[in-house]
Structure formats: C-alpha cells, structure tokens
Design a protein around this motif. Sequence first.
Motif, mmCIF file in Angstrom:
data_model
loop_
_atom_site.group_PDB
_atom_site.id
_atom_site.type_symbol
_atom_site.label_atom_id
_atom_site.label_comp_id
_atom_site.label_asym_id
_atom_site.label_seq_id
_atom_site.Cartn_x
_atom_site.Cartn_y
_atom_site.Cartn_z
ATOM 1 N N LEU A 271 -12.007 48.178 -60.065
ATOM 2 C CA LEU A 271 -10.951 49.087 -59.803
ATOM 3 C C LEU A 271 -10.270 48.554 -58.491
ATOM 4 N N SER A 272 -9.125 48.436 -58.577
ATOM 5 C CA SER A 272 -8.642 47.864 -57.170
ATOM 6 C C SER A 272 -8.715 48.748 -55.935
ATOM 7 N N SER A 273 -9.074 50.167 -56.181
ATOM 8 C CA SER A 273 -9.245 50.790 -55.137
ATOM 9 C C SER A 273 -10.642 50.839 -54.556
ATOM 10 N N ASN A 274 -11.496 49.872 -55.147
ATOM 11 C CA ASN A 274 -13.108 49.668 -54.797
ATOM 12 C C ASN A 274 -13.083 48.832 -53.631
ATOM 13 N N ILE A 275 -13.518 49.305 -52.425
ATOM 14 C CA ILE A 275 -13.517 48.267 -51.384
ATOM 15 C C ILE A 275 -15.118 48.043 -50.881
ATOM 16 N N LEU A 276 -16.089 48.499 -51.872
ATOM 17 C CA LEU A 276 -17.556 48.358 -51.563
ATOM 18 C C LEU A 276 -17.827 46.930 -51.759
ATOM 19 N N PRO A 277 -18.660 46.375 -51.101
ATOM 20 C CA PRO A 277 -19.072 44.999 -51.266
ATOM 21 C C PRO A 277 -20.080 44.710 -52.304
ATOM 22 N N ASP A 278 -20.161 43.573 -52.904
ATOM 23 C CA ASP A 278 -21.122 43.255 -53.776
ATOM 24 C C ASP A 278 -22.345 42.883 -53.434
ATOM 25 N N TYR A 279 -22.393 42.526 -52.041
ATOM 26 C CA TYR A 279 -23.510 42.187 -51.284
ATOM 27 C C TYR A 279 -23.402 42.819 -49.999
ATOM 28 N N SER A 280 -24.378 43.045 -48.999
ATOM 29 C CA SER A 280 -24.182 43.441 -47.595
ATOM 30 C C SER A 280 -25.413 43.051 -46.945
ATOM 31 N N ALA A 281 -25.288 42.914 -45.533
ATOM 32 C CA ALA A 281 -26.270 42.461 -44.888
ATOM 33 C C ALA A 281 -25.956 43.427 -43.235
ATOM 34 N N GLU A 282 -26.973 43.409 -42.550
ATOM 35 C CA GLU A 282 -26.752 44.001 -41.165
ATOM 36 C C GLU A 282 -27.651 43.225 -40.096
ATOM 37 N N TYR A 283 -26.962 43.343 -39.149
ATOM 38 C CA TYR A 283 -27.818 42.611 -37.929
ATOM 39 C C TYR A 283 -27.492 43.091 -36.553
ATOM 40 N N THR A 284 -28.331 43.501 -35.505
ATOM 41 C CA THR A 284 -28.271 43.982 -34.376
ATOM 42 C C THR A 284 -28.094 43.027 -33.207
ATOM 43 N N PHE A 285 -26.973 42.962 -32.543
ATOM 44 C CA PHE A 285 -27.127 41.690 -31.628
ATOM 45 C C PHE A 285 -27.744 42.223 -30.326
ATOM 46 N N THR A 286 -28.531 41.224 -29.656
ATOM 47 C CA THR A 286 -29.388 41.513 -28.407
ATOM 48 C C THR A 286 -28.677 41.199 -27.404
ATOM 49 N N THR A 287 -27.917 40.051 -27.283
ATOM 50 C CA THR A 287 -27.285 39.444 -26.081
ATOM 51 C C THR A 287 -25.892 38.729 -26.196
ATOM 52 N N ALA A 288 -25.242 38.801 -25.257
ATOM 53 C CA ALA A 288 -23.990 38.143 -25.220
ATOM 54 C C ALA A 288 -23.974 36.810 -25.541
ATOM 55 N N GLY A 289 -22.948 36.454 -26.134
ATOM 56 C CA GLY A 289 -22.672 35.041 -26.702
ATOM 57 C C GLY A 289 -22.042 34.808 -28.079
ATOM 58 N N LYS A 290 -21.962 33.672 -28.364
ATOM 59 C CA LYS A 290 -21.614 33.274 -29.866
ATOM 60 C C LYS A 290 -22.654 33.059 -30.632
ATOM 61 N N TYR A 291 -22.771 33.828 -32.049
ATOM 62 C CA TYR A 291 -23.665 33.845 -32.915
ATOM 63 C C TYR A 291 -23.143 33.014 -34.210
ATOM 64 N N LYS A 292 -23.952 32.052 -34.500
ATOM 65 C CA LYS A 292 -23.484 31.393 -35.789
ATOM 66 C C LYS A 292 -24.296 32.018 -36.926
ATOM 67 N N LEU A 293 -23.463 32.323 -38.111
ATOM 68 C CA LEU A 293 -23.945 32.732 -39.318
ATOM 69 C C LEU A 293 -23.753 31.734 -40.316
ATOM 70 N N GLU A 294 -24.850 31.558 -41.200
ATOM 71 C CA GLU A 294 -24.909 30.431 -42.148
ATOM 72 C C GLU A 294 -25.422 31.232 -43.336
ATOM 73 N N LEU A 295 -24.418 31.393 -44.591
ATOM 74 C CA LEU A 295 -24.634 31.802 -45.664
ATOM 75 C C LEU A 295 -24.765 30.913 -46.639
ATOM 76 N N ILE A 296 -25.893 30.748 -47.492
ATOM 77 C CA ILE A 296 -25.934 29.983 -48.685
ATOM 78 C C ILE A 296 -26.478 30.983 -49.876
ATOM 79 N N ALA A 297 -25.771 30.389 -51.148
ATOM 80 C CA ALA A 297 -26.001 31.265 -52.074
ATOM 81 C C ALA A 297 -25.809 30.075 -53.312
ATOM 82 N N ASN A 298 -26.688 30.386 -54.348
ATOM 83 C CA ASN A 298 -26.648 29.750 -55.543
ATOM 84 C C ASN A 298 -25.815 30.507 -56.351
#
Length: 395
Positions: free
Chosen positions: A205-232
Amino acid sequence: DTETVGDVADPVVDEQPIDDIVNQSIDPTVDPIVDVPAPIDEPLMSVEPLASREEQIDAYVGDLFAAGATIDDYIKVSAVGPNGVIDFSFAGGDISIVAGSIELVLLPPESQFIPGRYTLETQVWNPLNNTFDTFTETFDWGVLTMNSDRDVYTPGETATFAIGILDDEGVPVCDAQTMLRIVTPDGISEFIDITAHPENCQTFLSSNILPDYSAEYTFTTAGKYKLELIANNGAGPRGIVKIVEVTEDPEYVITREAATRLYPVGTSTMTVSIYSRDGFEGSVLERVPASFVISNSTLPFNTKTIEGDTYLLFKNIAVEAGGTLSISYDFDAPDESPQYYLIGGIKLLDSSNDTIYREARMWGIANDSPINVDDTNLTLWLRADKDIYSDTTLA
C-alpha cells in the motif's frame, strides 16, 4: 525550468520571485547545483615551479578557475552498473579542492541510476605530468536504505532507524541476514540488533510508511557516530555507511516520518517537524525529485524545478522558541521499479533568504515493484516480489 503553485488553497505569493529565492539559497560550495564557467579551448599550464607539490596544484587550480575552465574538463566521473555506463556532470554535484585532495559529492541522475552494484571511475587531471590519474571504487546504490528519524540528536536520546533491503534487481527482501555496527566518537564499536517486520515488508500500500526492518540506539556522548549496515540480499553482502551527529544543545532539529521502502501505486505522505531552540521566522525550502507529484500540503507553497529537482518553498513561517512546526504533504512517485530517490535536506532561510540551517541528512526511498496483489492469503513470503510465496489456500 518550471514554476508552479502548490496544491493548497490561497497560496502565499511574495513580491520576490521564487527563482530569485531558490537561486540565492543554493550555495555552489555545498549544494547539488553548481554554476560553472564556460569551457576553454586549451588546457591552462601556467604553473611556475614552487616549493611543494601541493603549492603547485593549488596554483594550477587557481589559474584554471580564474580563466574560466570547466570542472568537467579536468575531473571526469563515470559509473558502470545495471544500466551500463553513466557519466556524471558537475552541474549536479559538489566539489571541494584542498591541498593534496579532492572531495566530490555527487547526486546521480535519477533517470539512469537504479538500485544495484556500481563501479565508480574517477579521472583527475594531473598538472605535474599532463595526464589523467584514474581511481576506481565499487559501491551499492539503493540496494540498502537506512533513515534516522531525526537529523541530529542530544546525548541520552534514542534514535530509531528505518531500514529497507533490496536484491540486486531492486526487489524487497524480507528475510535478509543483517548486521548494524555503530562506532562511537571515541572509536568504540557496538553491534545493534535489527528487528525484521515481515508484516510490513509484505504490505503493498502506498500509504504504508512502517519499515521492513528497524533498529534503535541510545546516544551517550556528543560527537559524530558512524553507522555501518551490512546485509546479505541474496547476492552476497552489501553495505552502506551513515554519519549521525549528536550535540549538547542543537539550535534546530528536523524530524521526518515517511516510507523507506515504498509501494508506489498511489500517494504517500511525508511529514516534517522543525524544532527551533530560539525561535525561527523566515522560509522553509524542501527538495524533492522532479518526477514526484506533490499534493495536499498542510501549508501553501510555491515550486521551482531545476536540473531534475523540484524545490518547495514555504514562506512566512514562524516557530516560537522551544516550539515545533509540522509540515506534511503527499507525493506520488513514478510507478517504476527498481528505483531509488532522495528527499531533502530542508533549508531554513531568514528574512533575507540566506540559509541559516541545512538539514544534516537526506531521506532515502526505495521503490517496490508496482504490481497489484489481490490475493489476501499470501503468507510466508521469502521475497516481496509477488512471485515467491506460499499460499494458504493451497496448503
């Protein structure tokens, strides 16, 4: 170029044309539209011997652009992928030249780039030996997409990441093996669980905005965080890298809600929330692909189309200190797949139409195959390509 008025009642029209505002707000040093000088007939070689190689390059580059050279004459970029060879023009990219290095930020031609694996070839003219130096790199475009709900966070806040995974033909994959690593500002690596949502992956449905996959993360300190996603994705490991900024007291925060993997038959909704710490008065400039049809905006807007991008200009915007403004609009993406689109980043313009803030990310959307599915009994899909499934009516 085209100019239109948004699909809302009583649009606001100021005295200054949108052409002037958009052109003024597009900074050639940071934006995907660059005005380049007219080409010259012969390469310039007026560099005198200097103390260092870096100084020679700096002087050479200065001579080139002072005399009106075209960037495309000295830096050539092409990519080989599912659609064959694609040549880039720097009328659609950013370039930054410093001593010893050249940084390129490219927006691929929407009509030619489809999800898949590409080999990028960059040729850079070397003034010291009068030849082109060639560099190659392999990358995946649109095969993986990952969006954070905000463009910037504060320490202690939890980010939500929406993820979509396609095979090399651009078909959504619902059971991929995944890994998400986050590298903190002090260099510590953490591995984050990714949750699959097959019920969303199997929704067309074009109205569906829910993701096929999801993740959560809580940041602890200020700065730049690098996220590396790998999938087969069925053809081997594929990967993307994202940078997320965390700051103690951000002046502005842009939050988005929209589809990450889109079923394009029909309209979908983009909702943007703009938080201002100290208050804001001015205009909001949003960028969408020119192939999108925009409608049902909650605020009036004007549009300007340049080089395959459409800019939506929302004028007379006011946000109280500590307040949040929400703007939503519907978009209808072309009914074609595989395809991948980028939206944003939003710019906030002051009363003089100067940019005072630029959204620190772009929102990626991967198009699903536009085929209607009438059988509601389809279950246990391995891929969301509407061909590989088990049917409960046949069990």
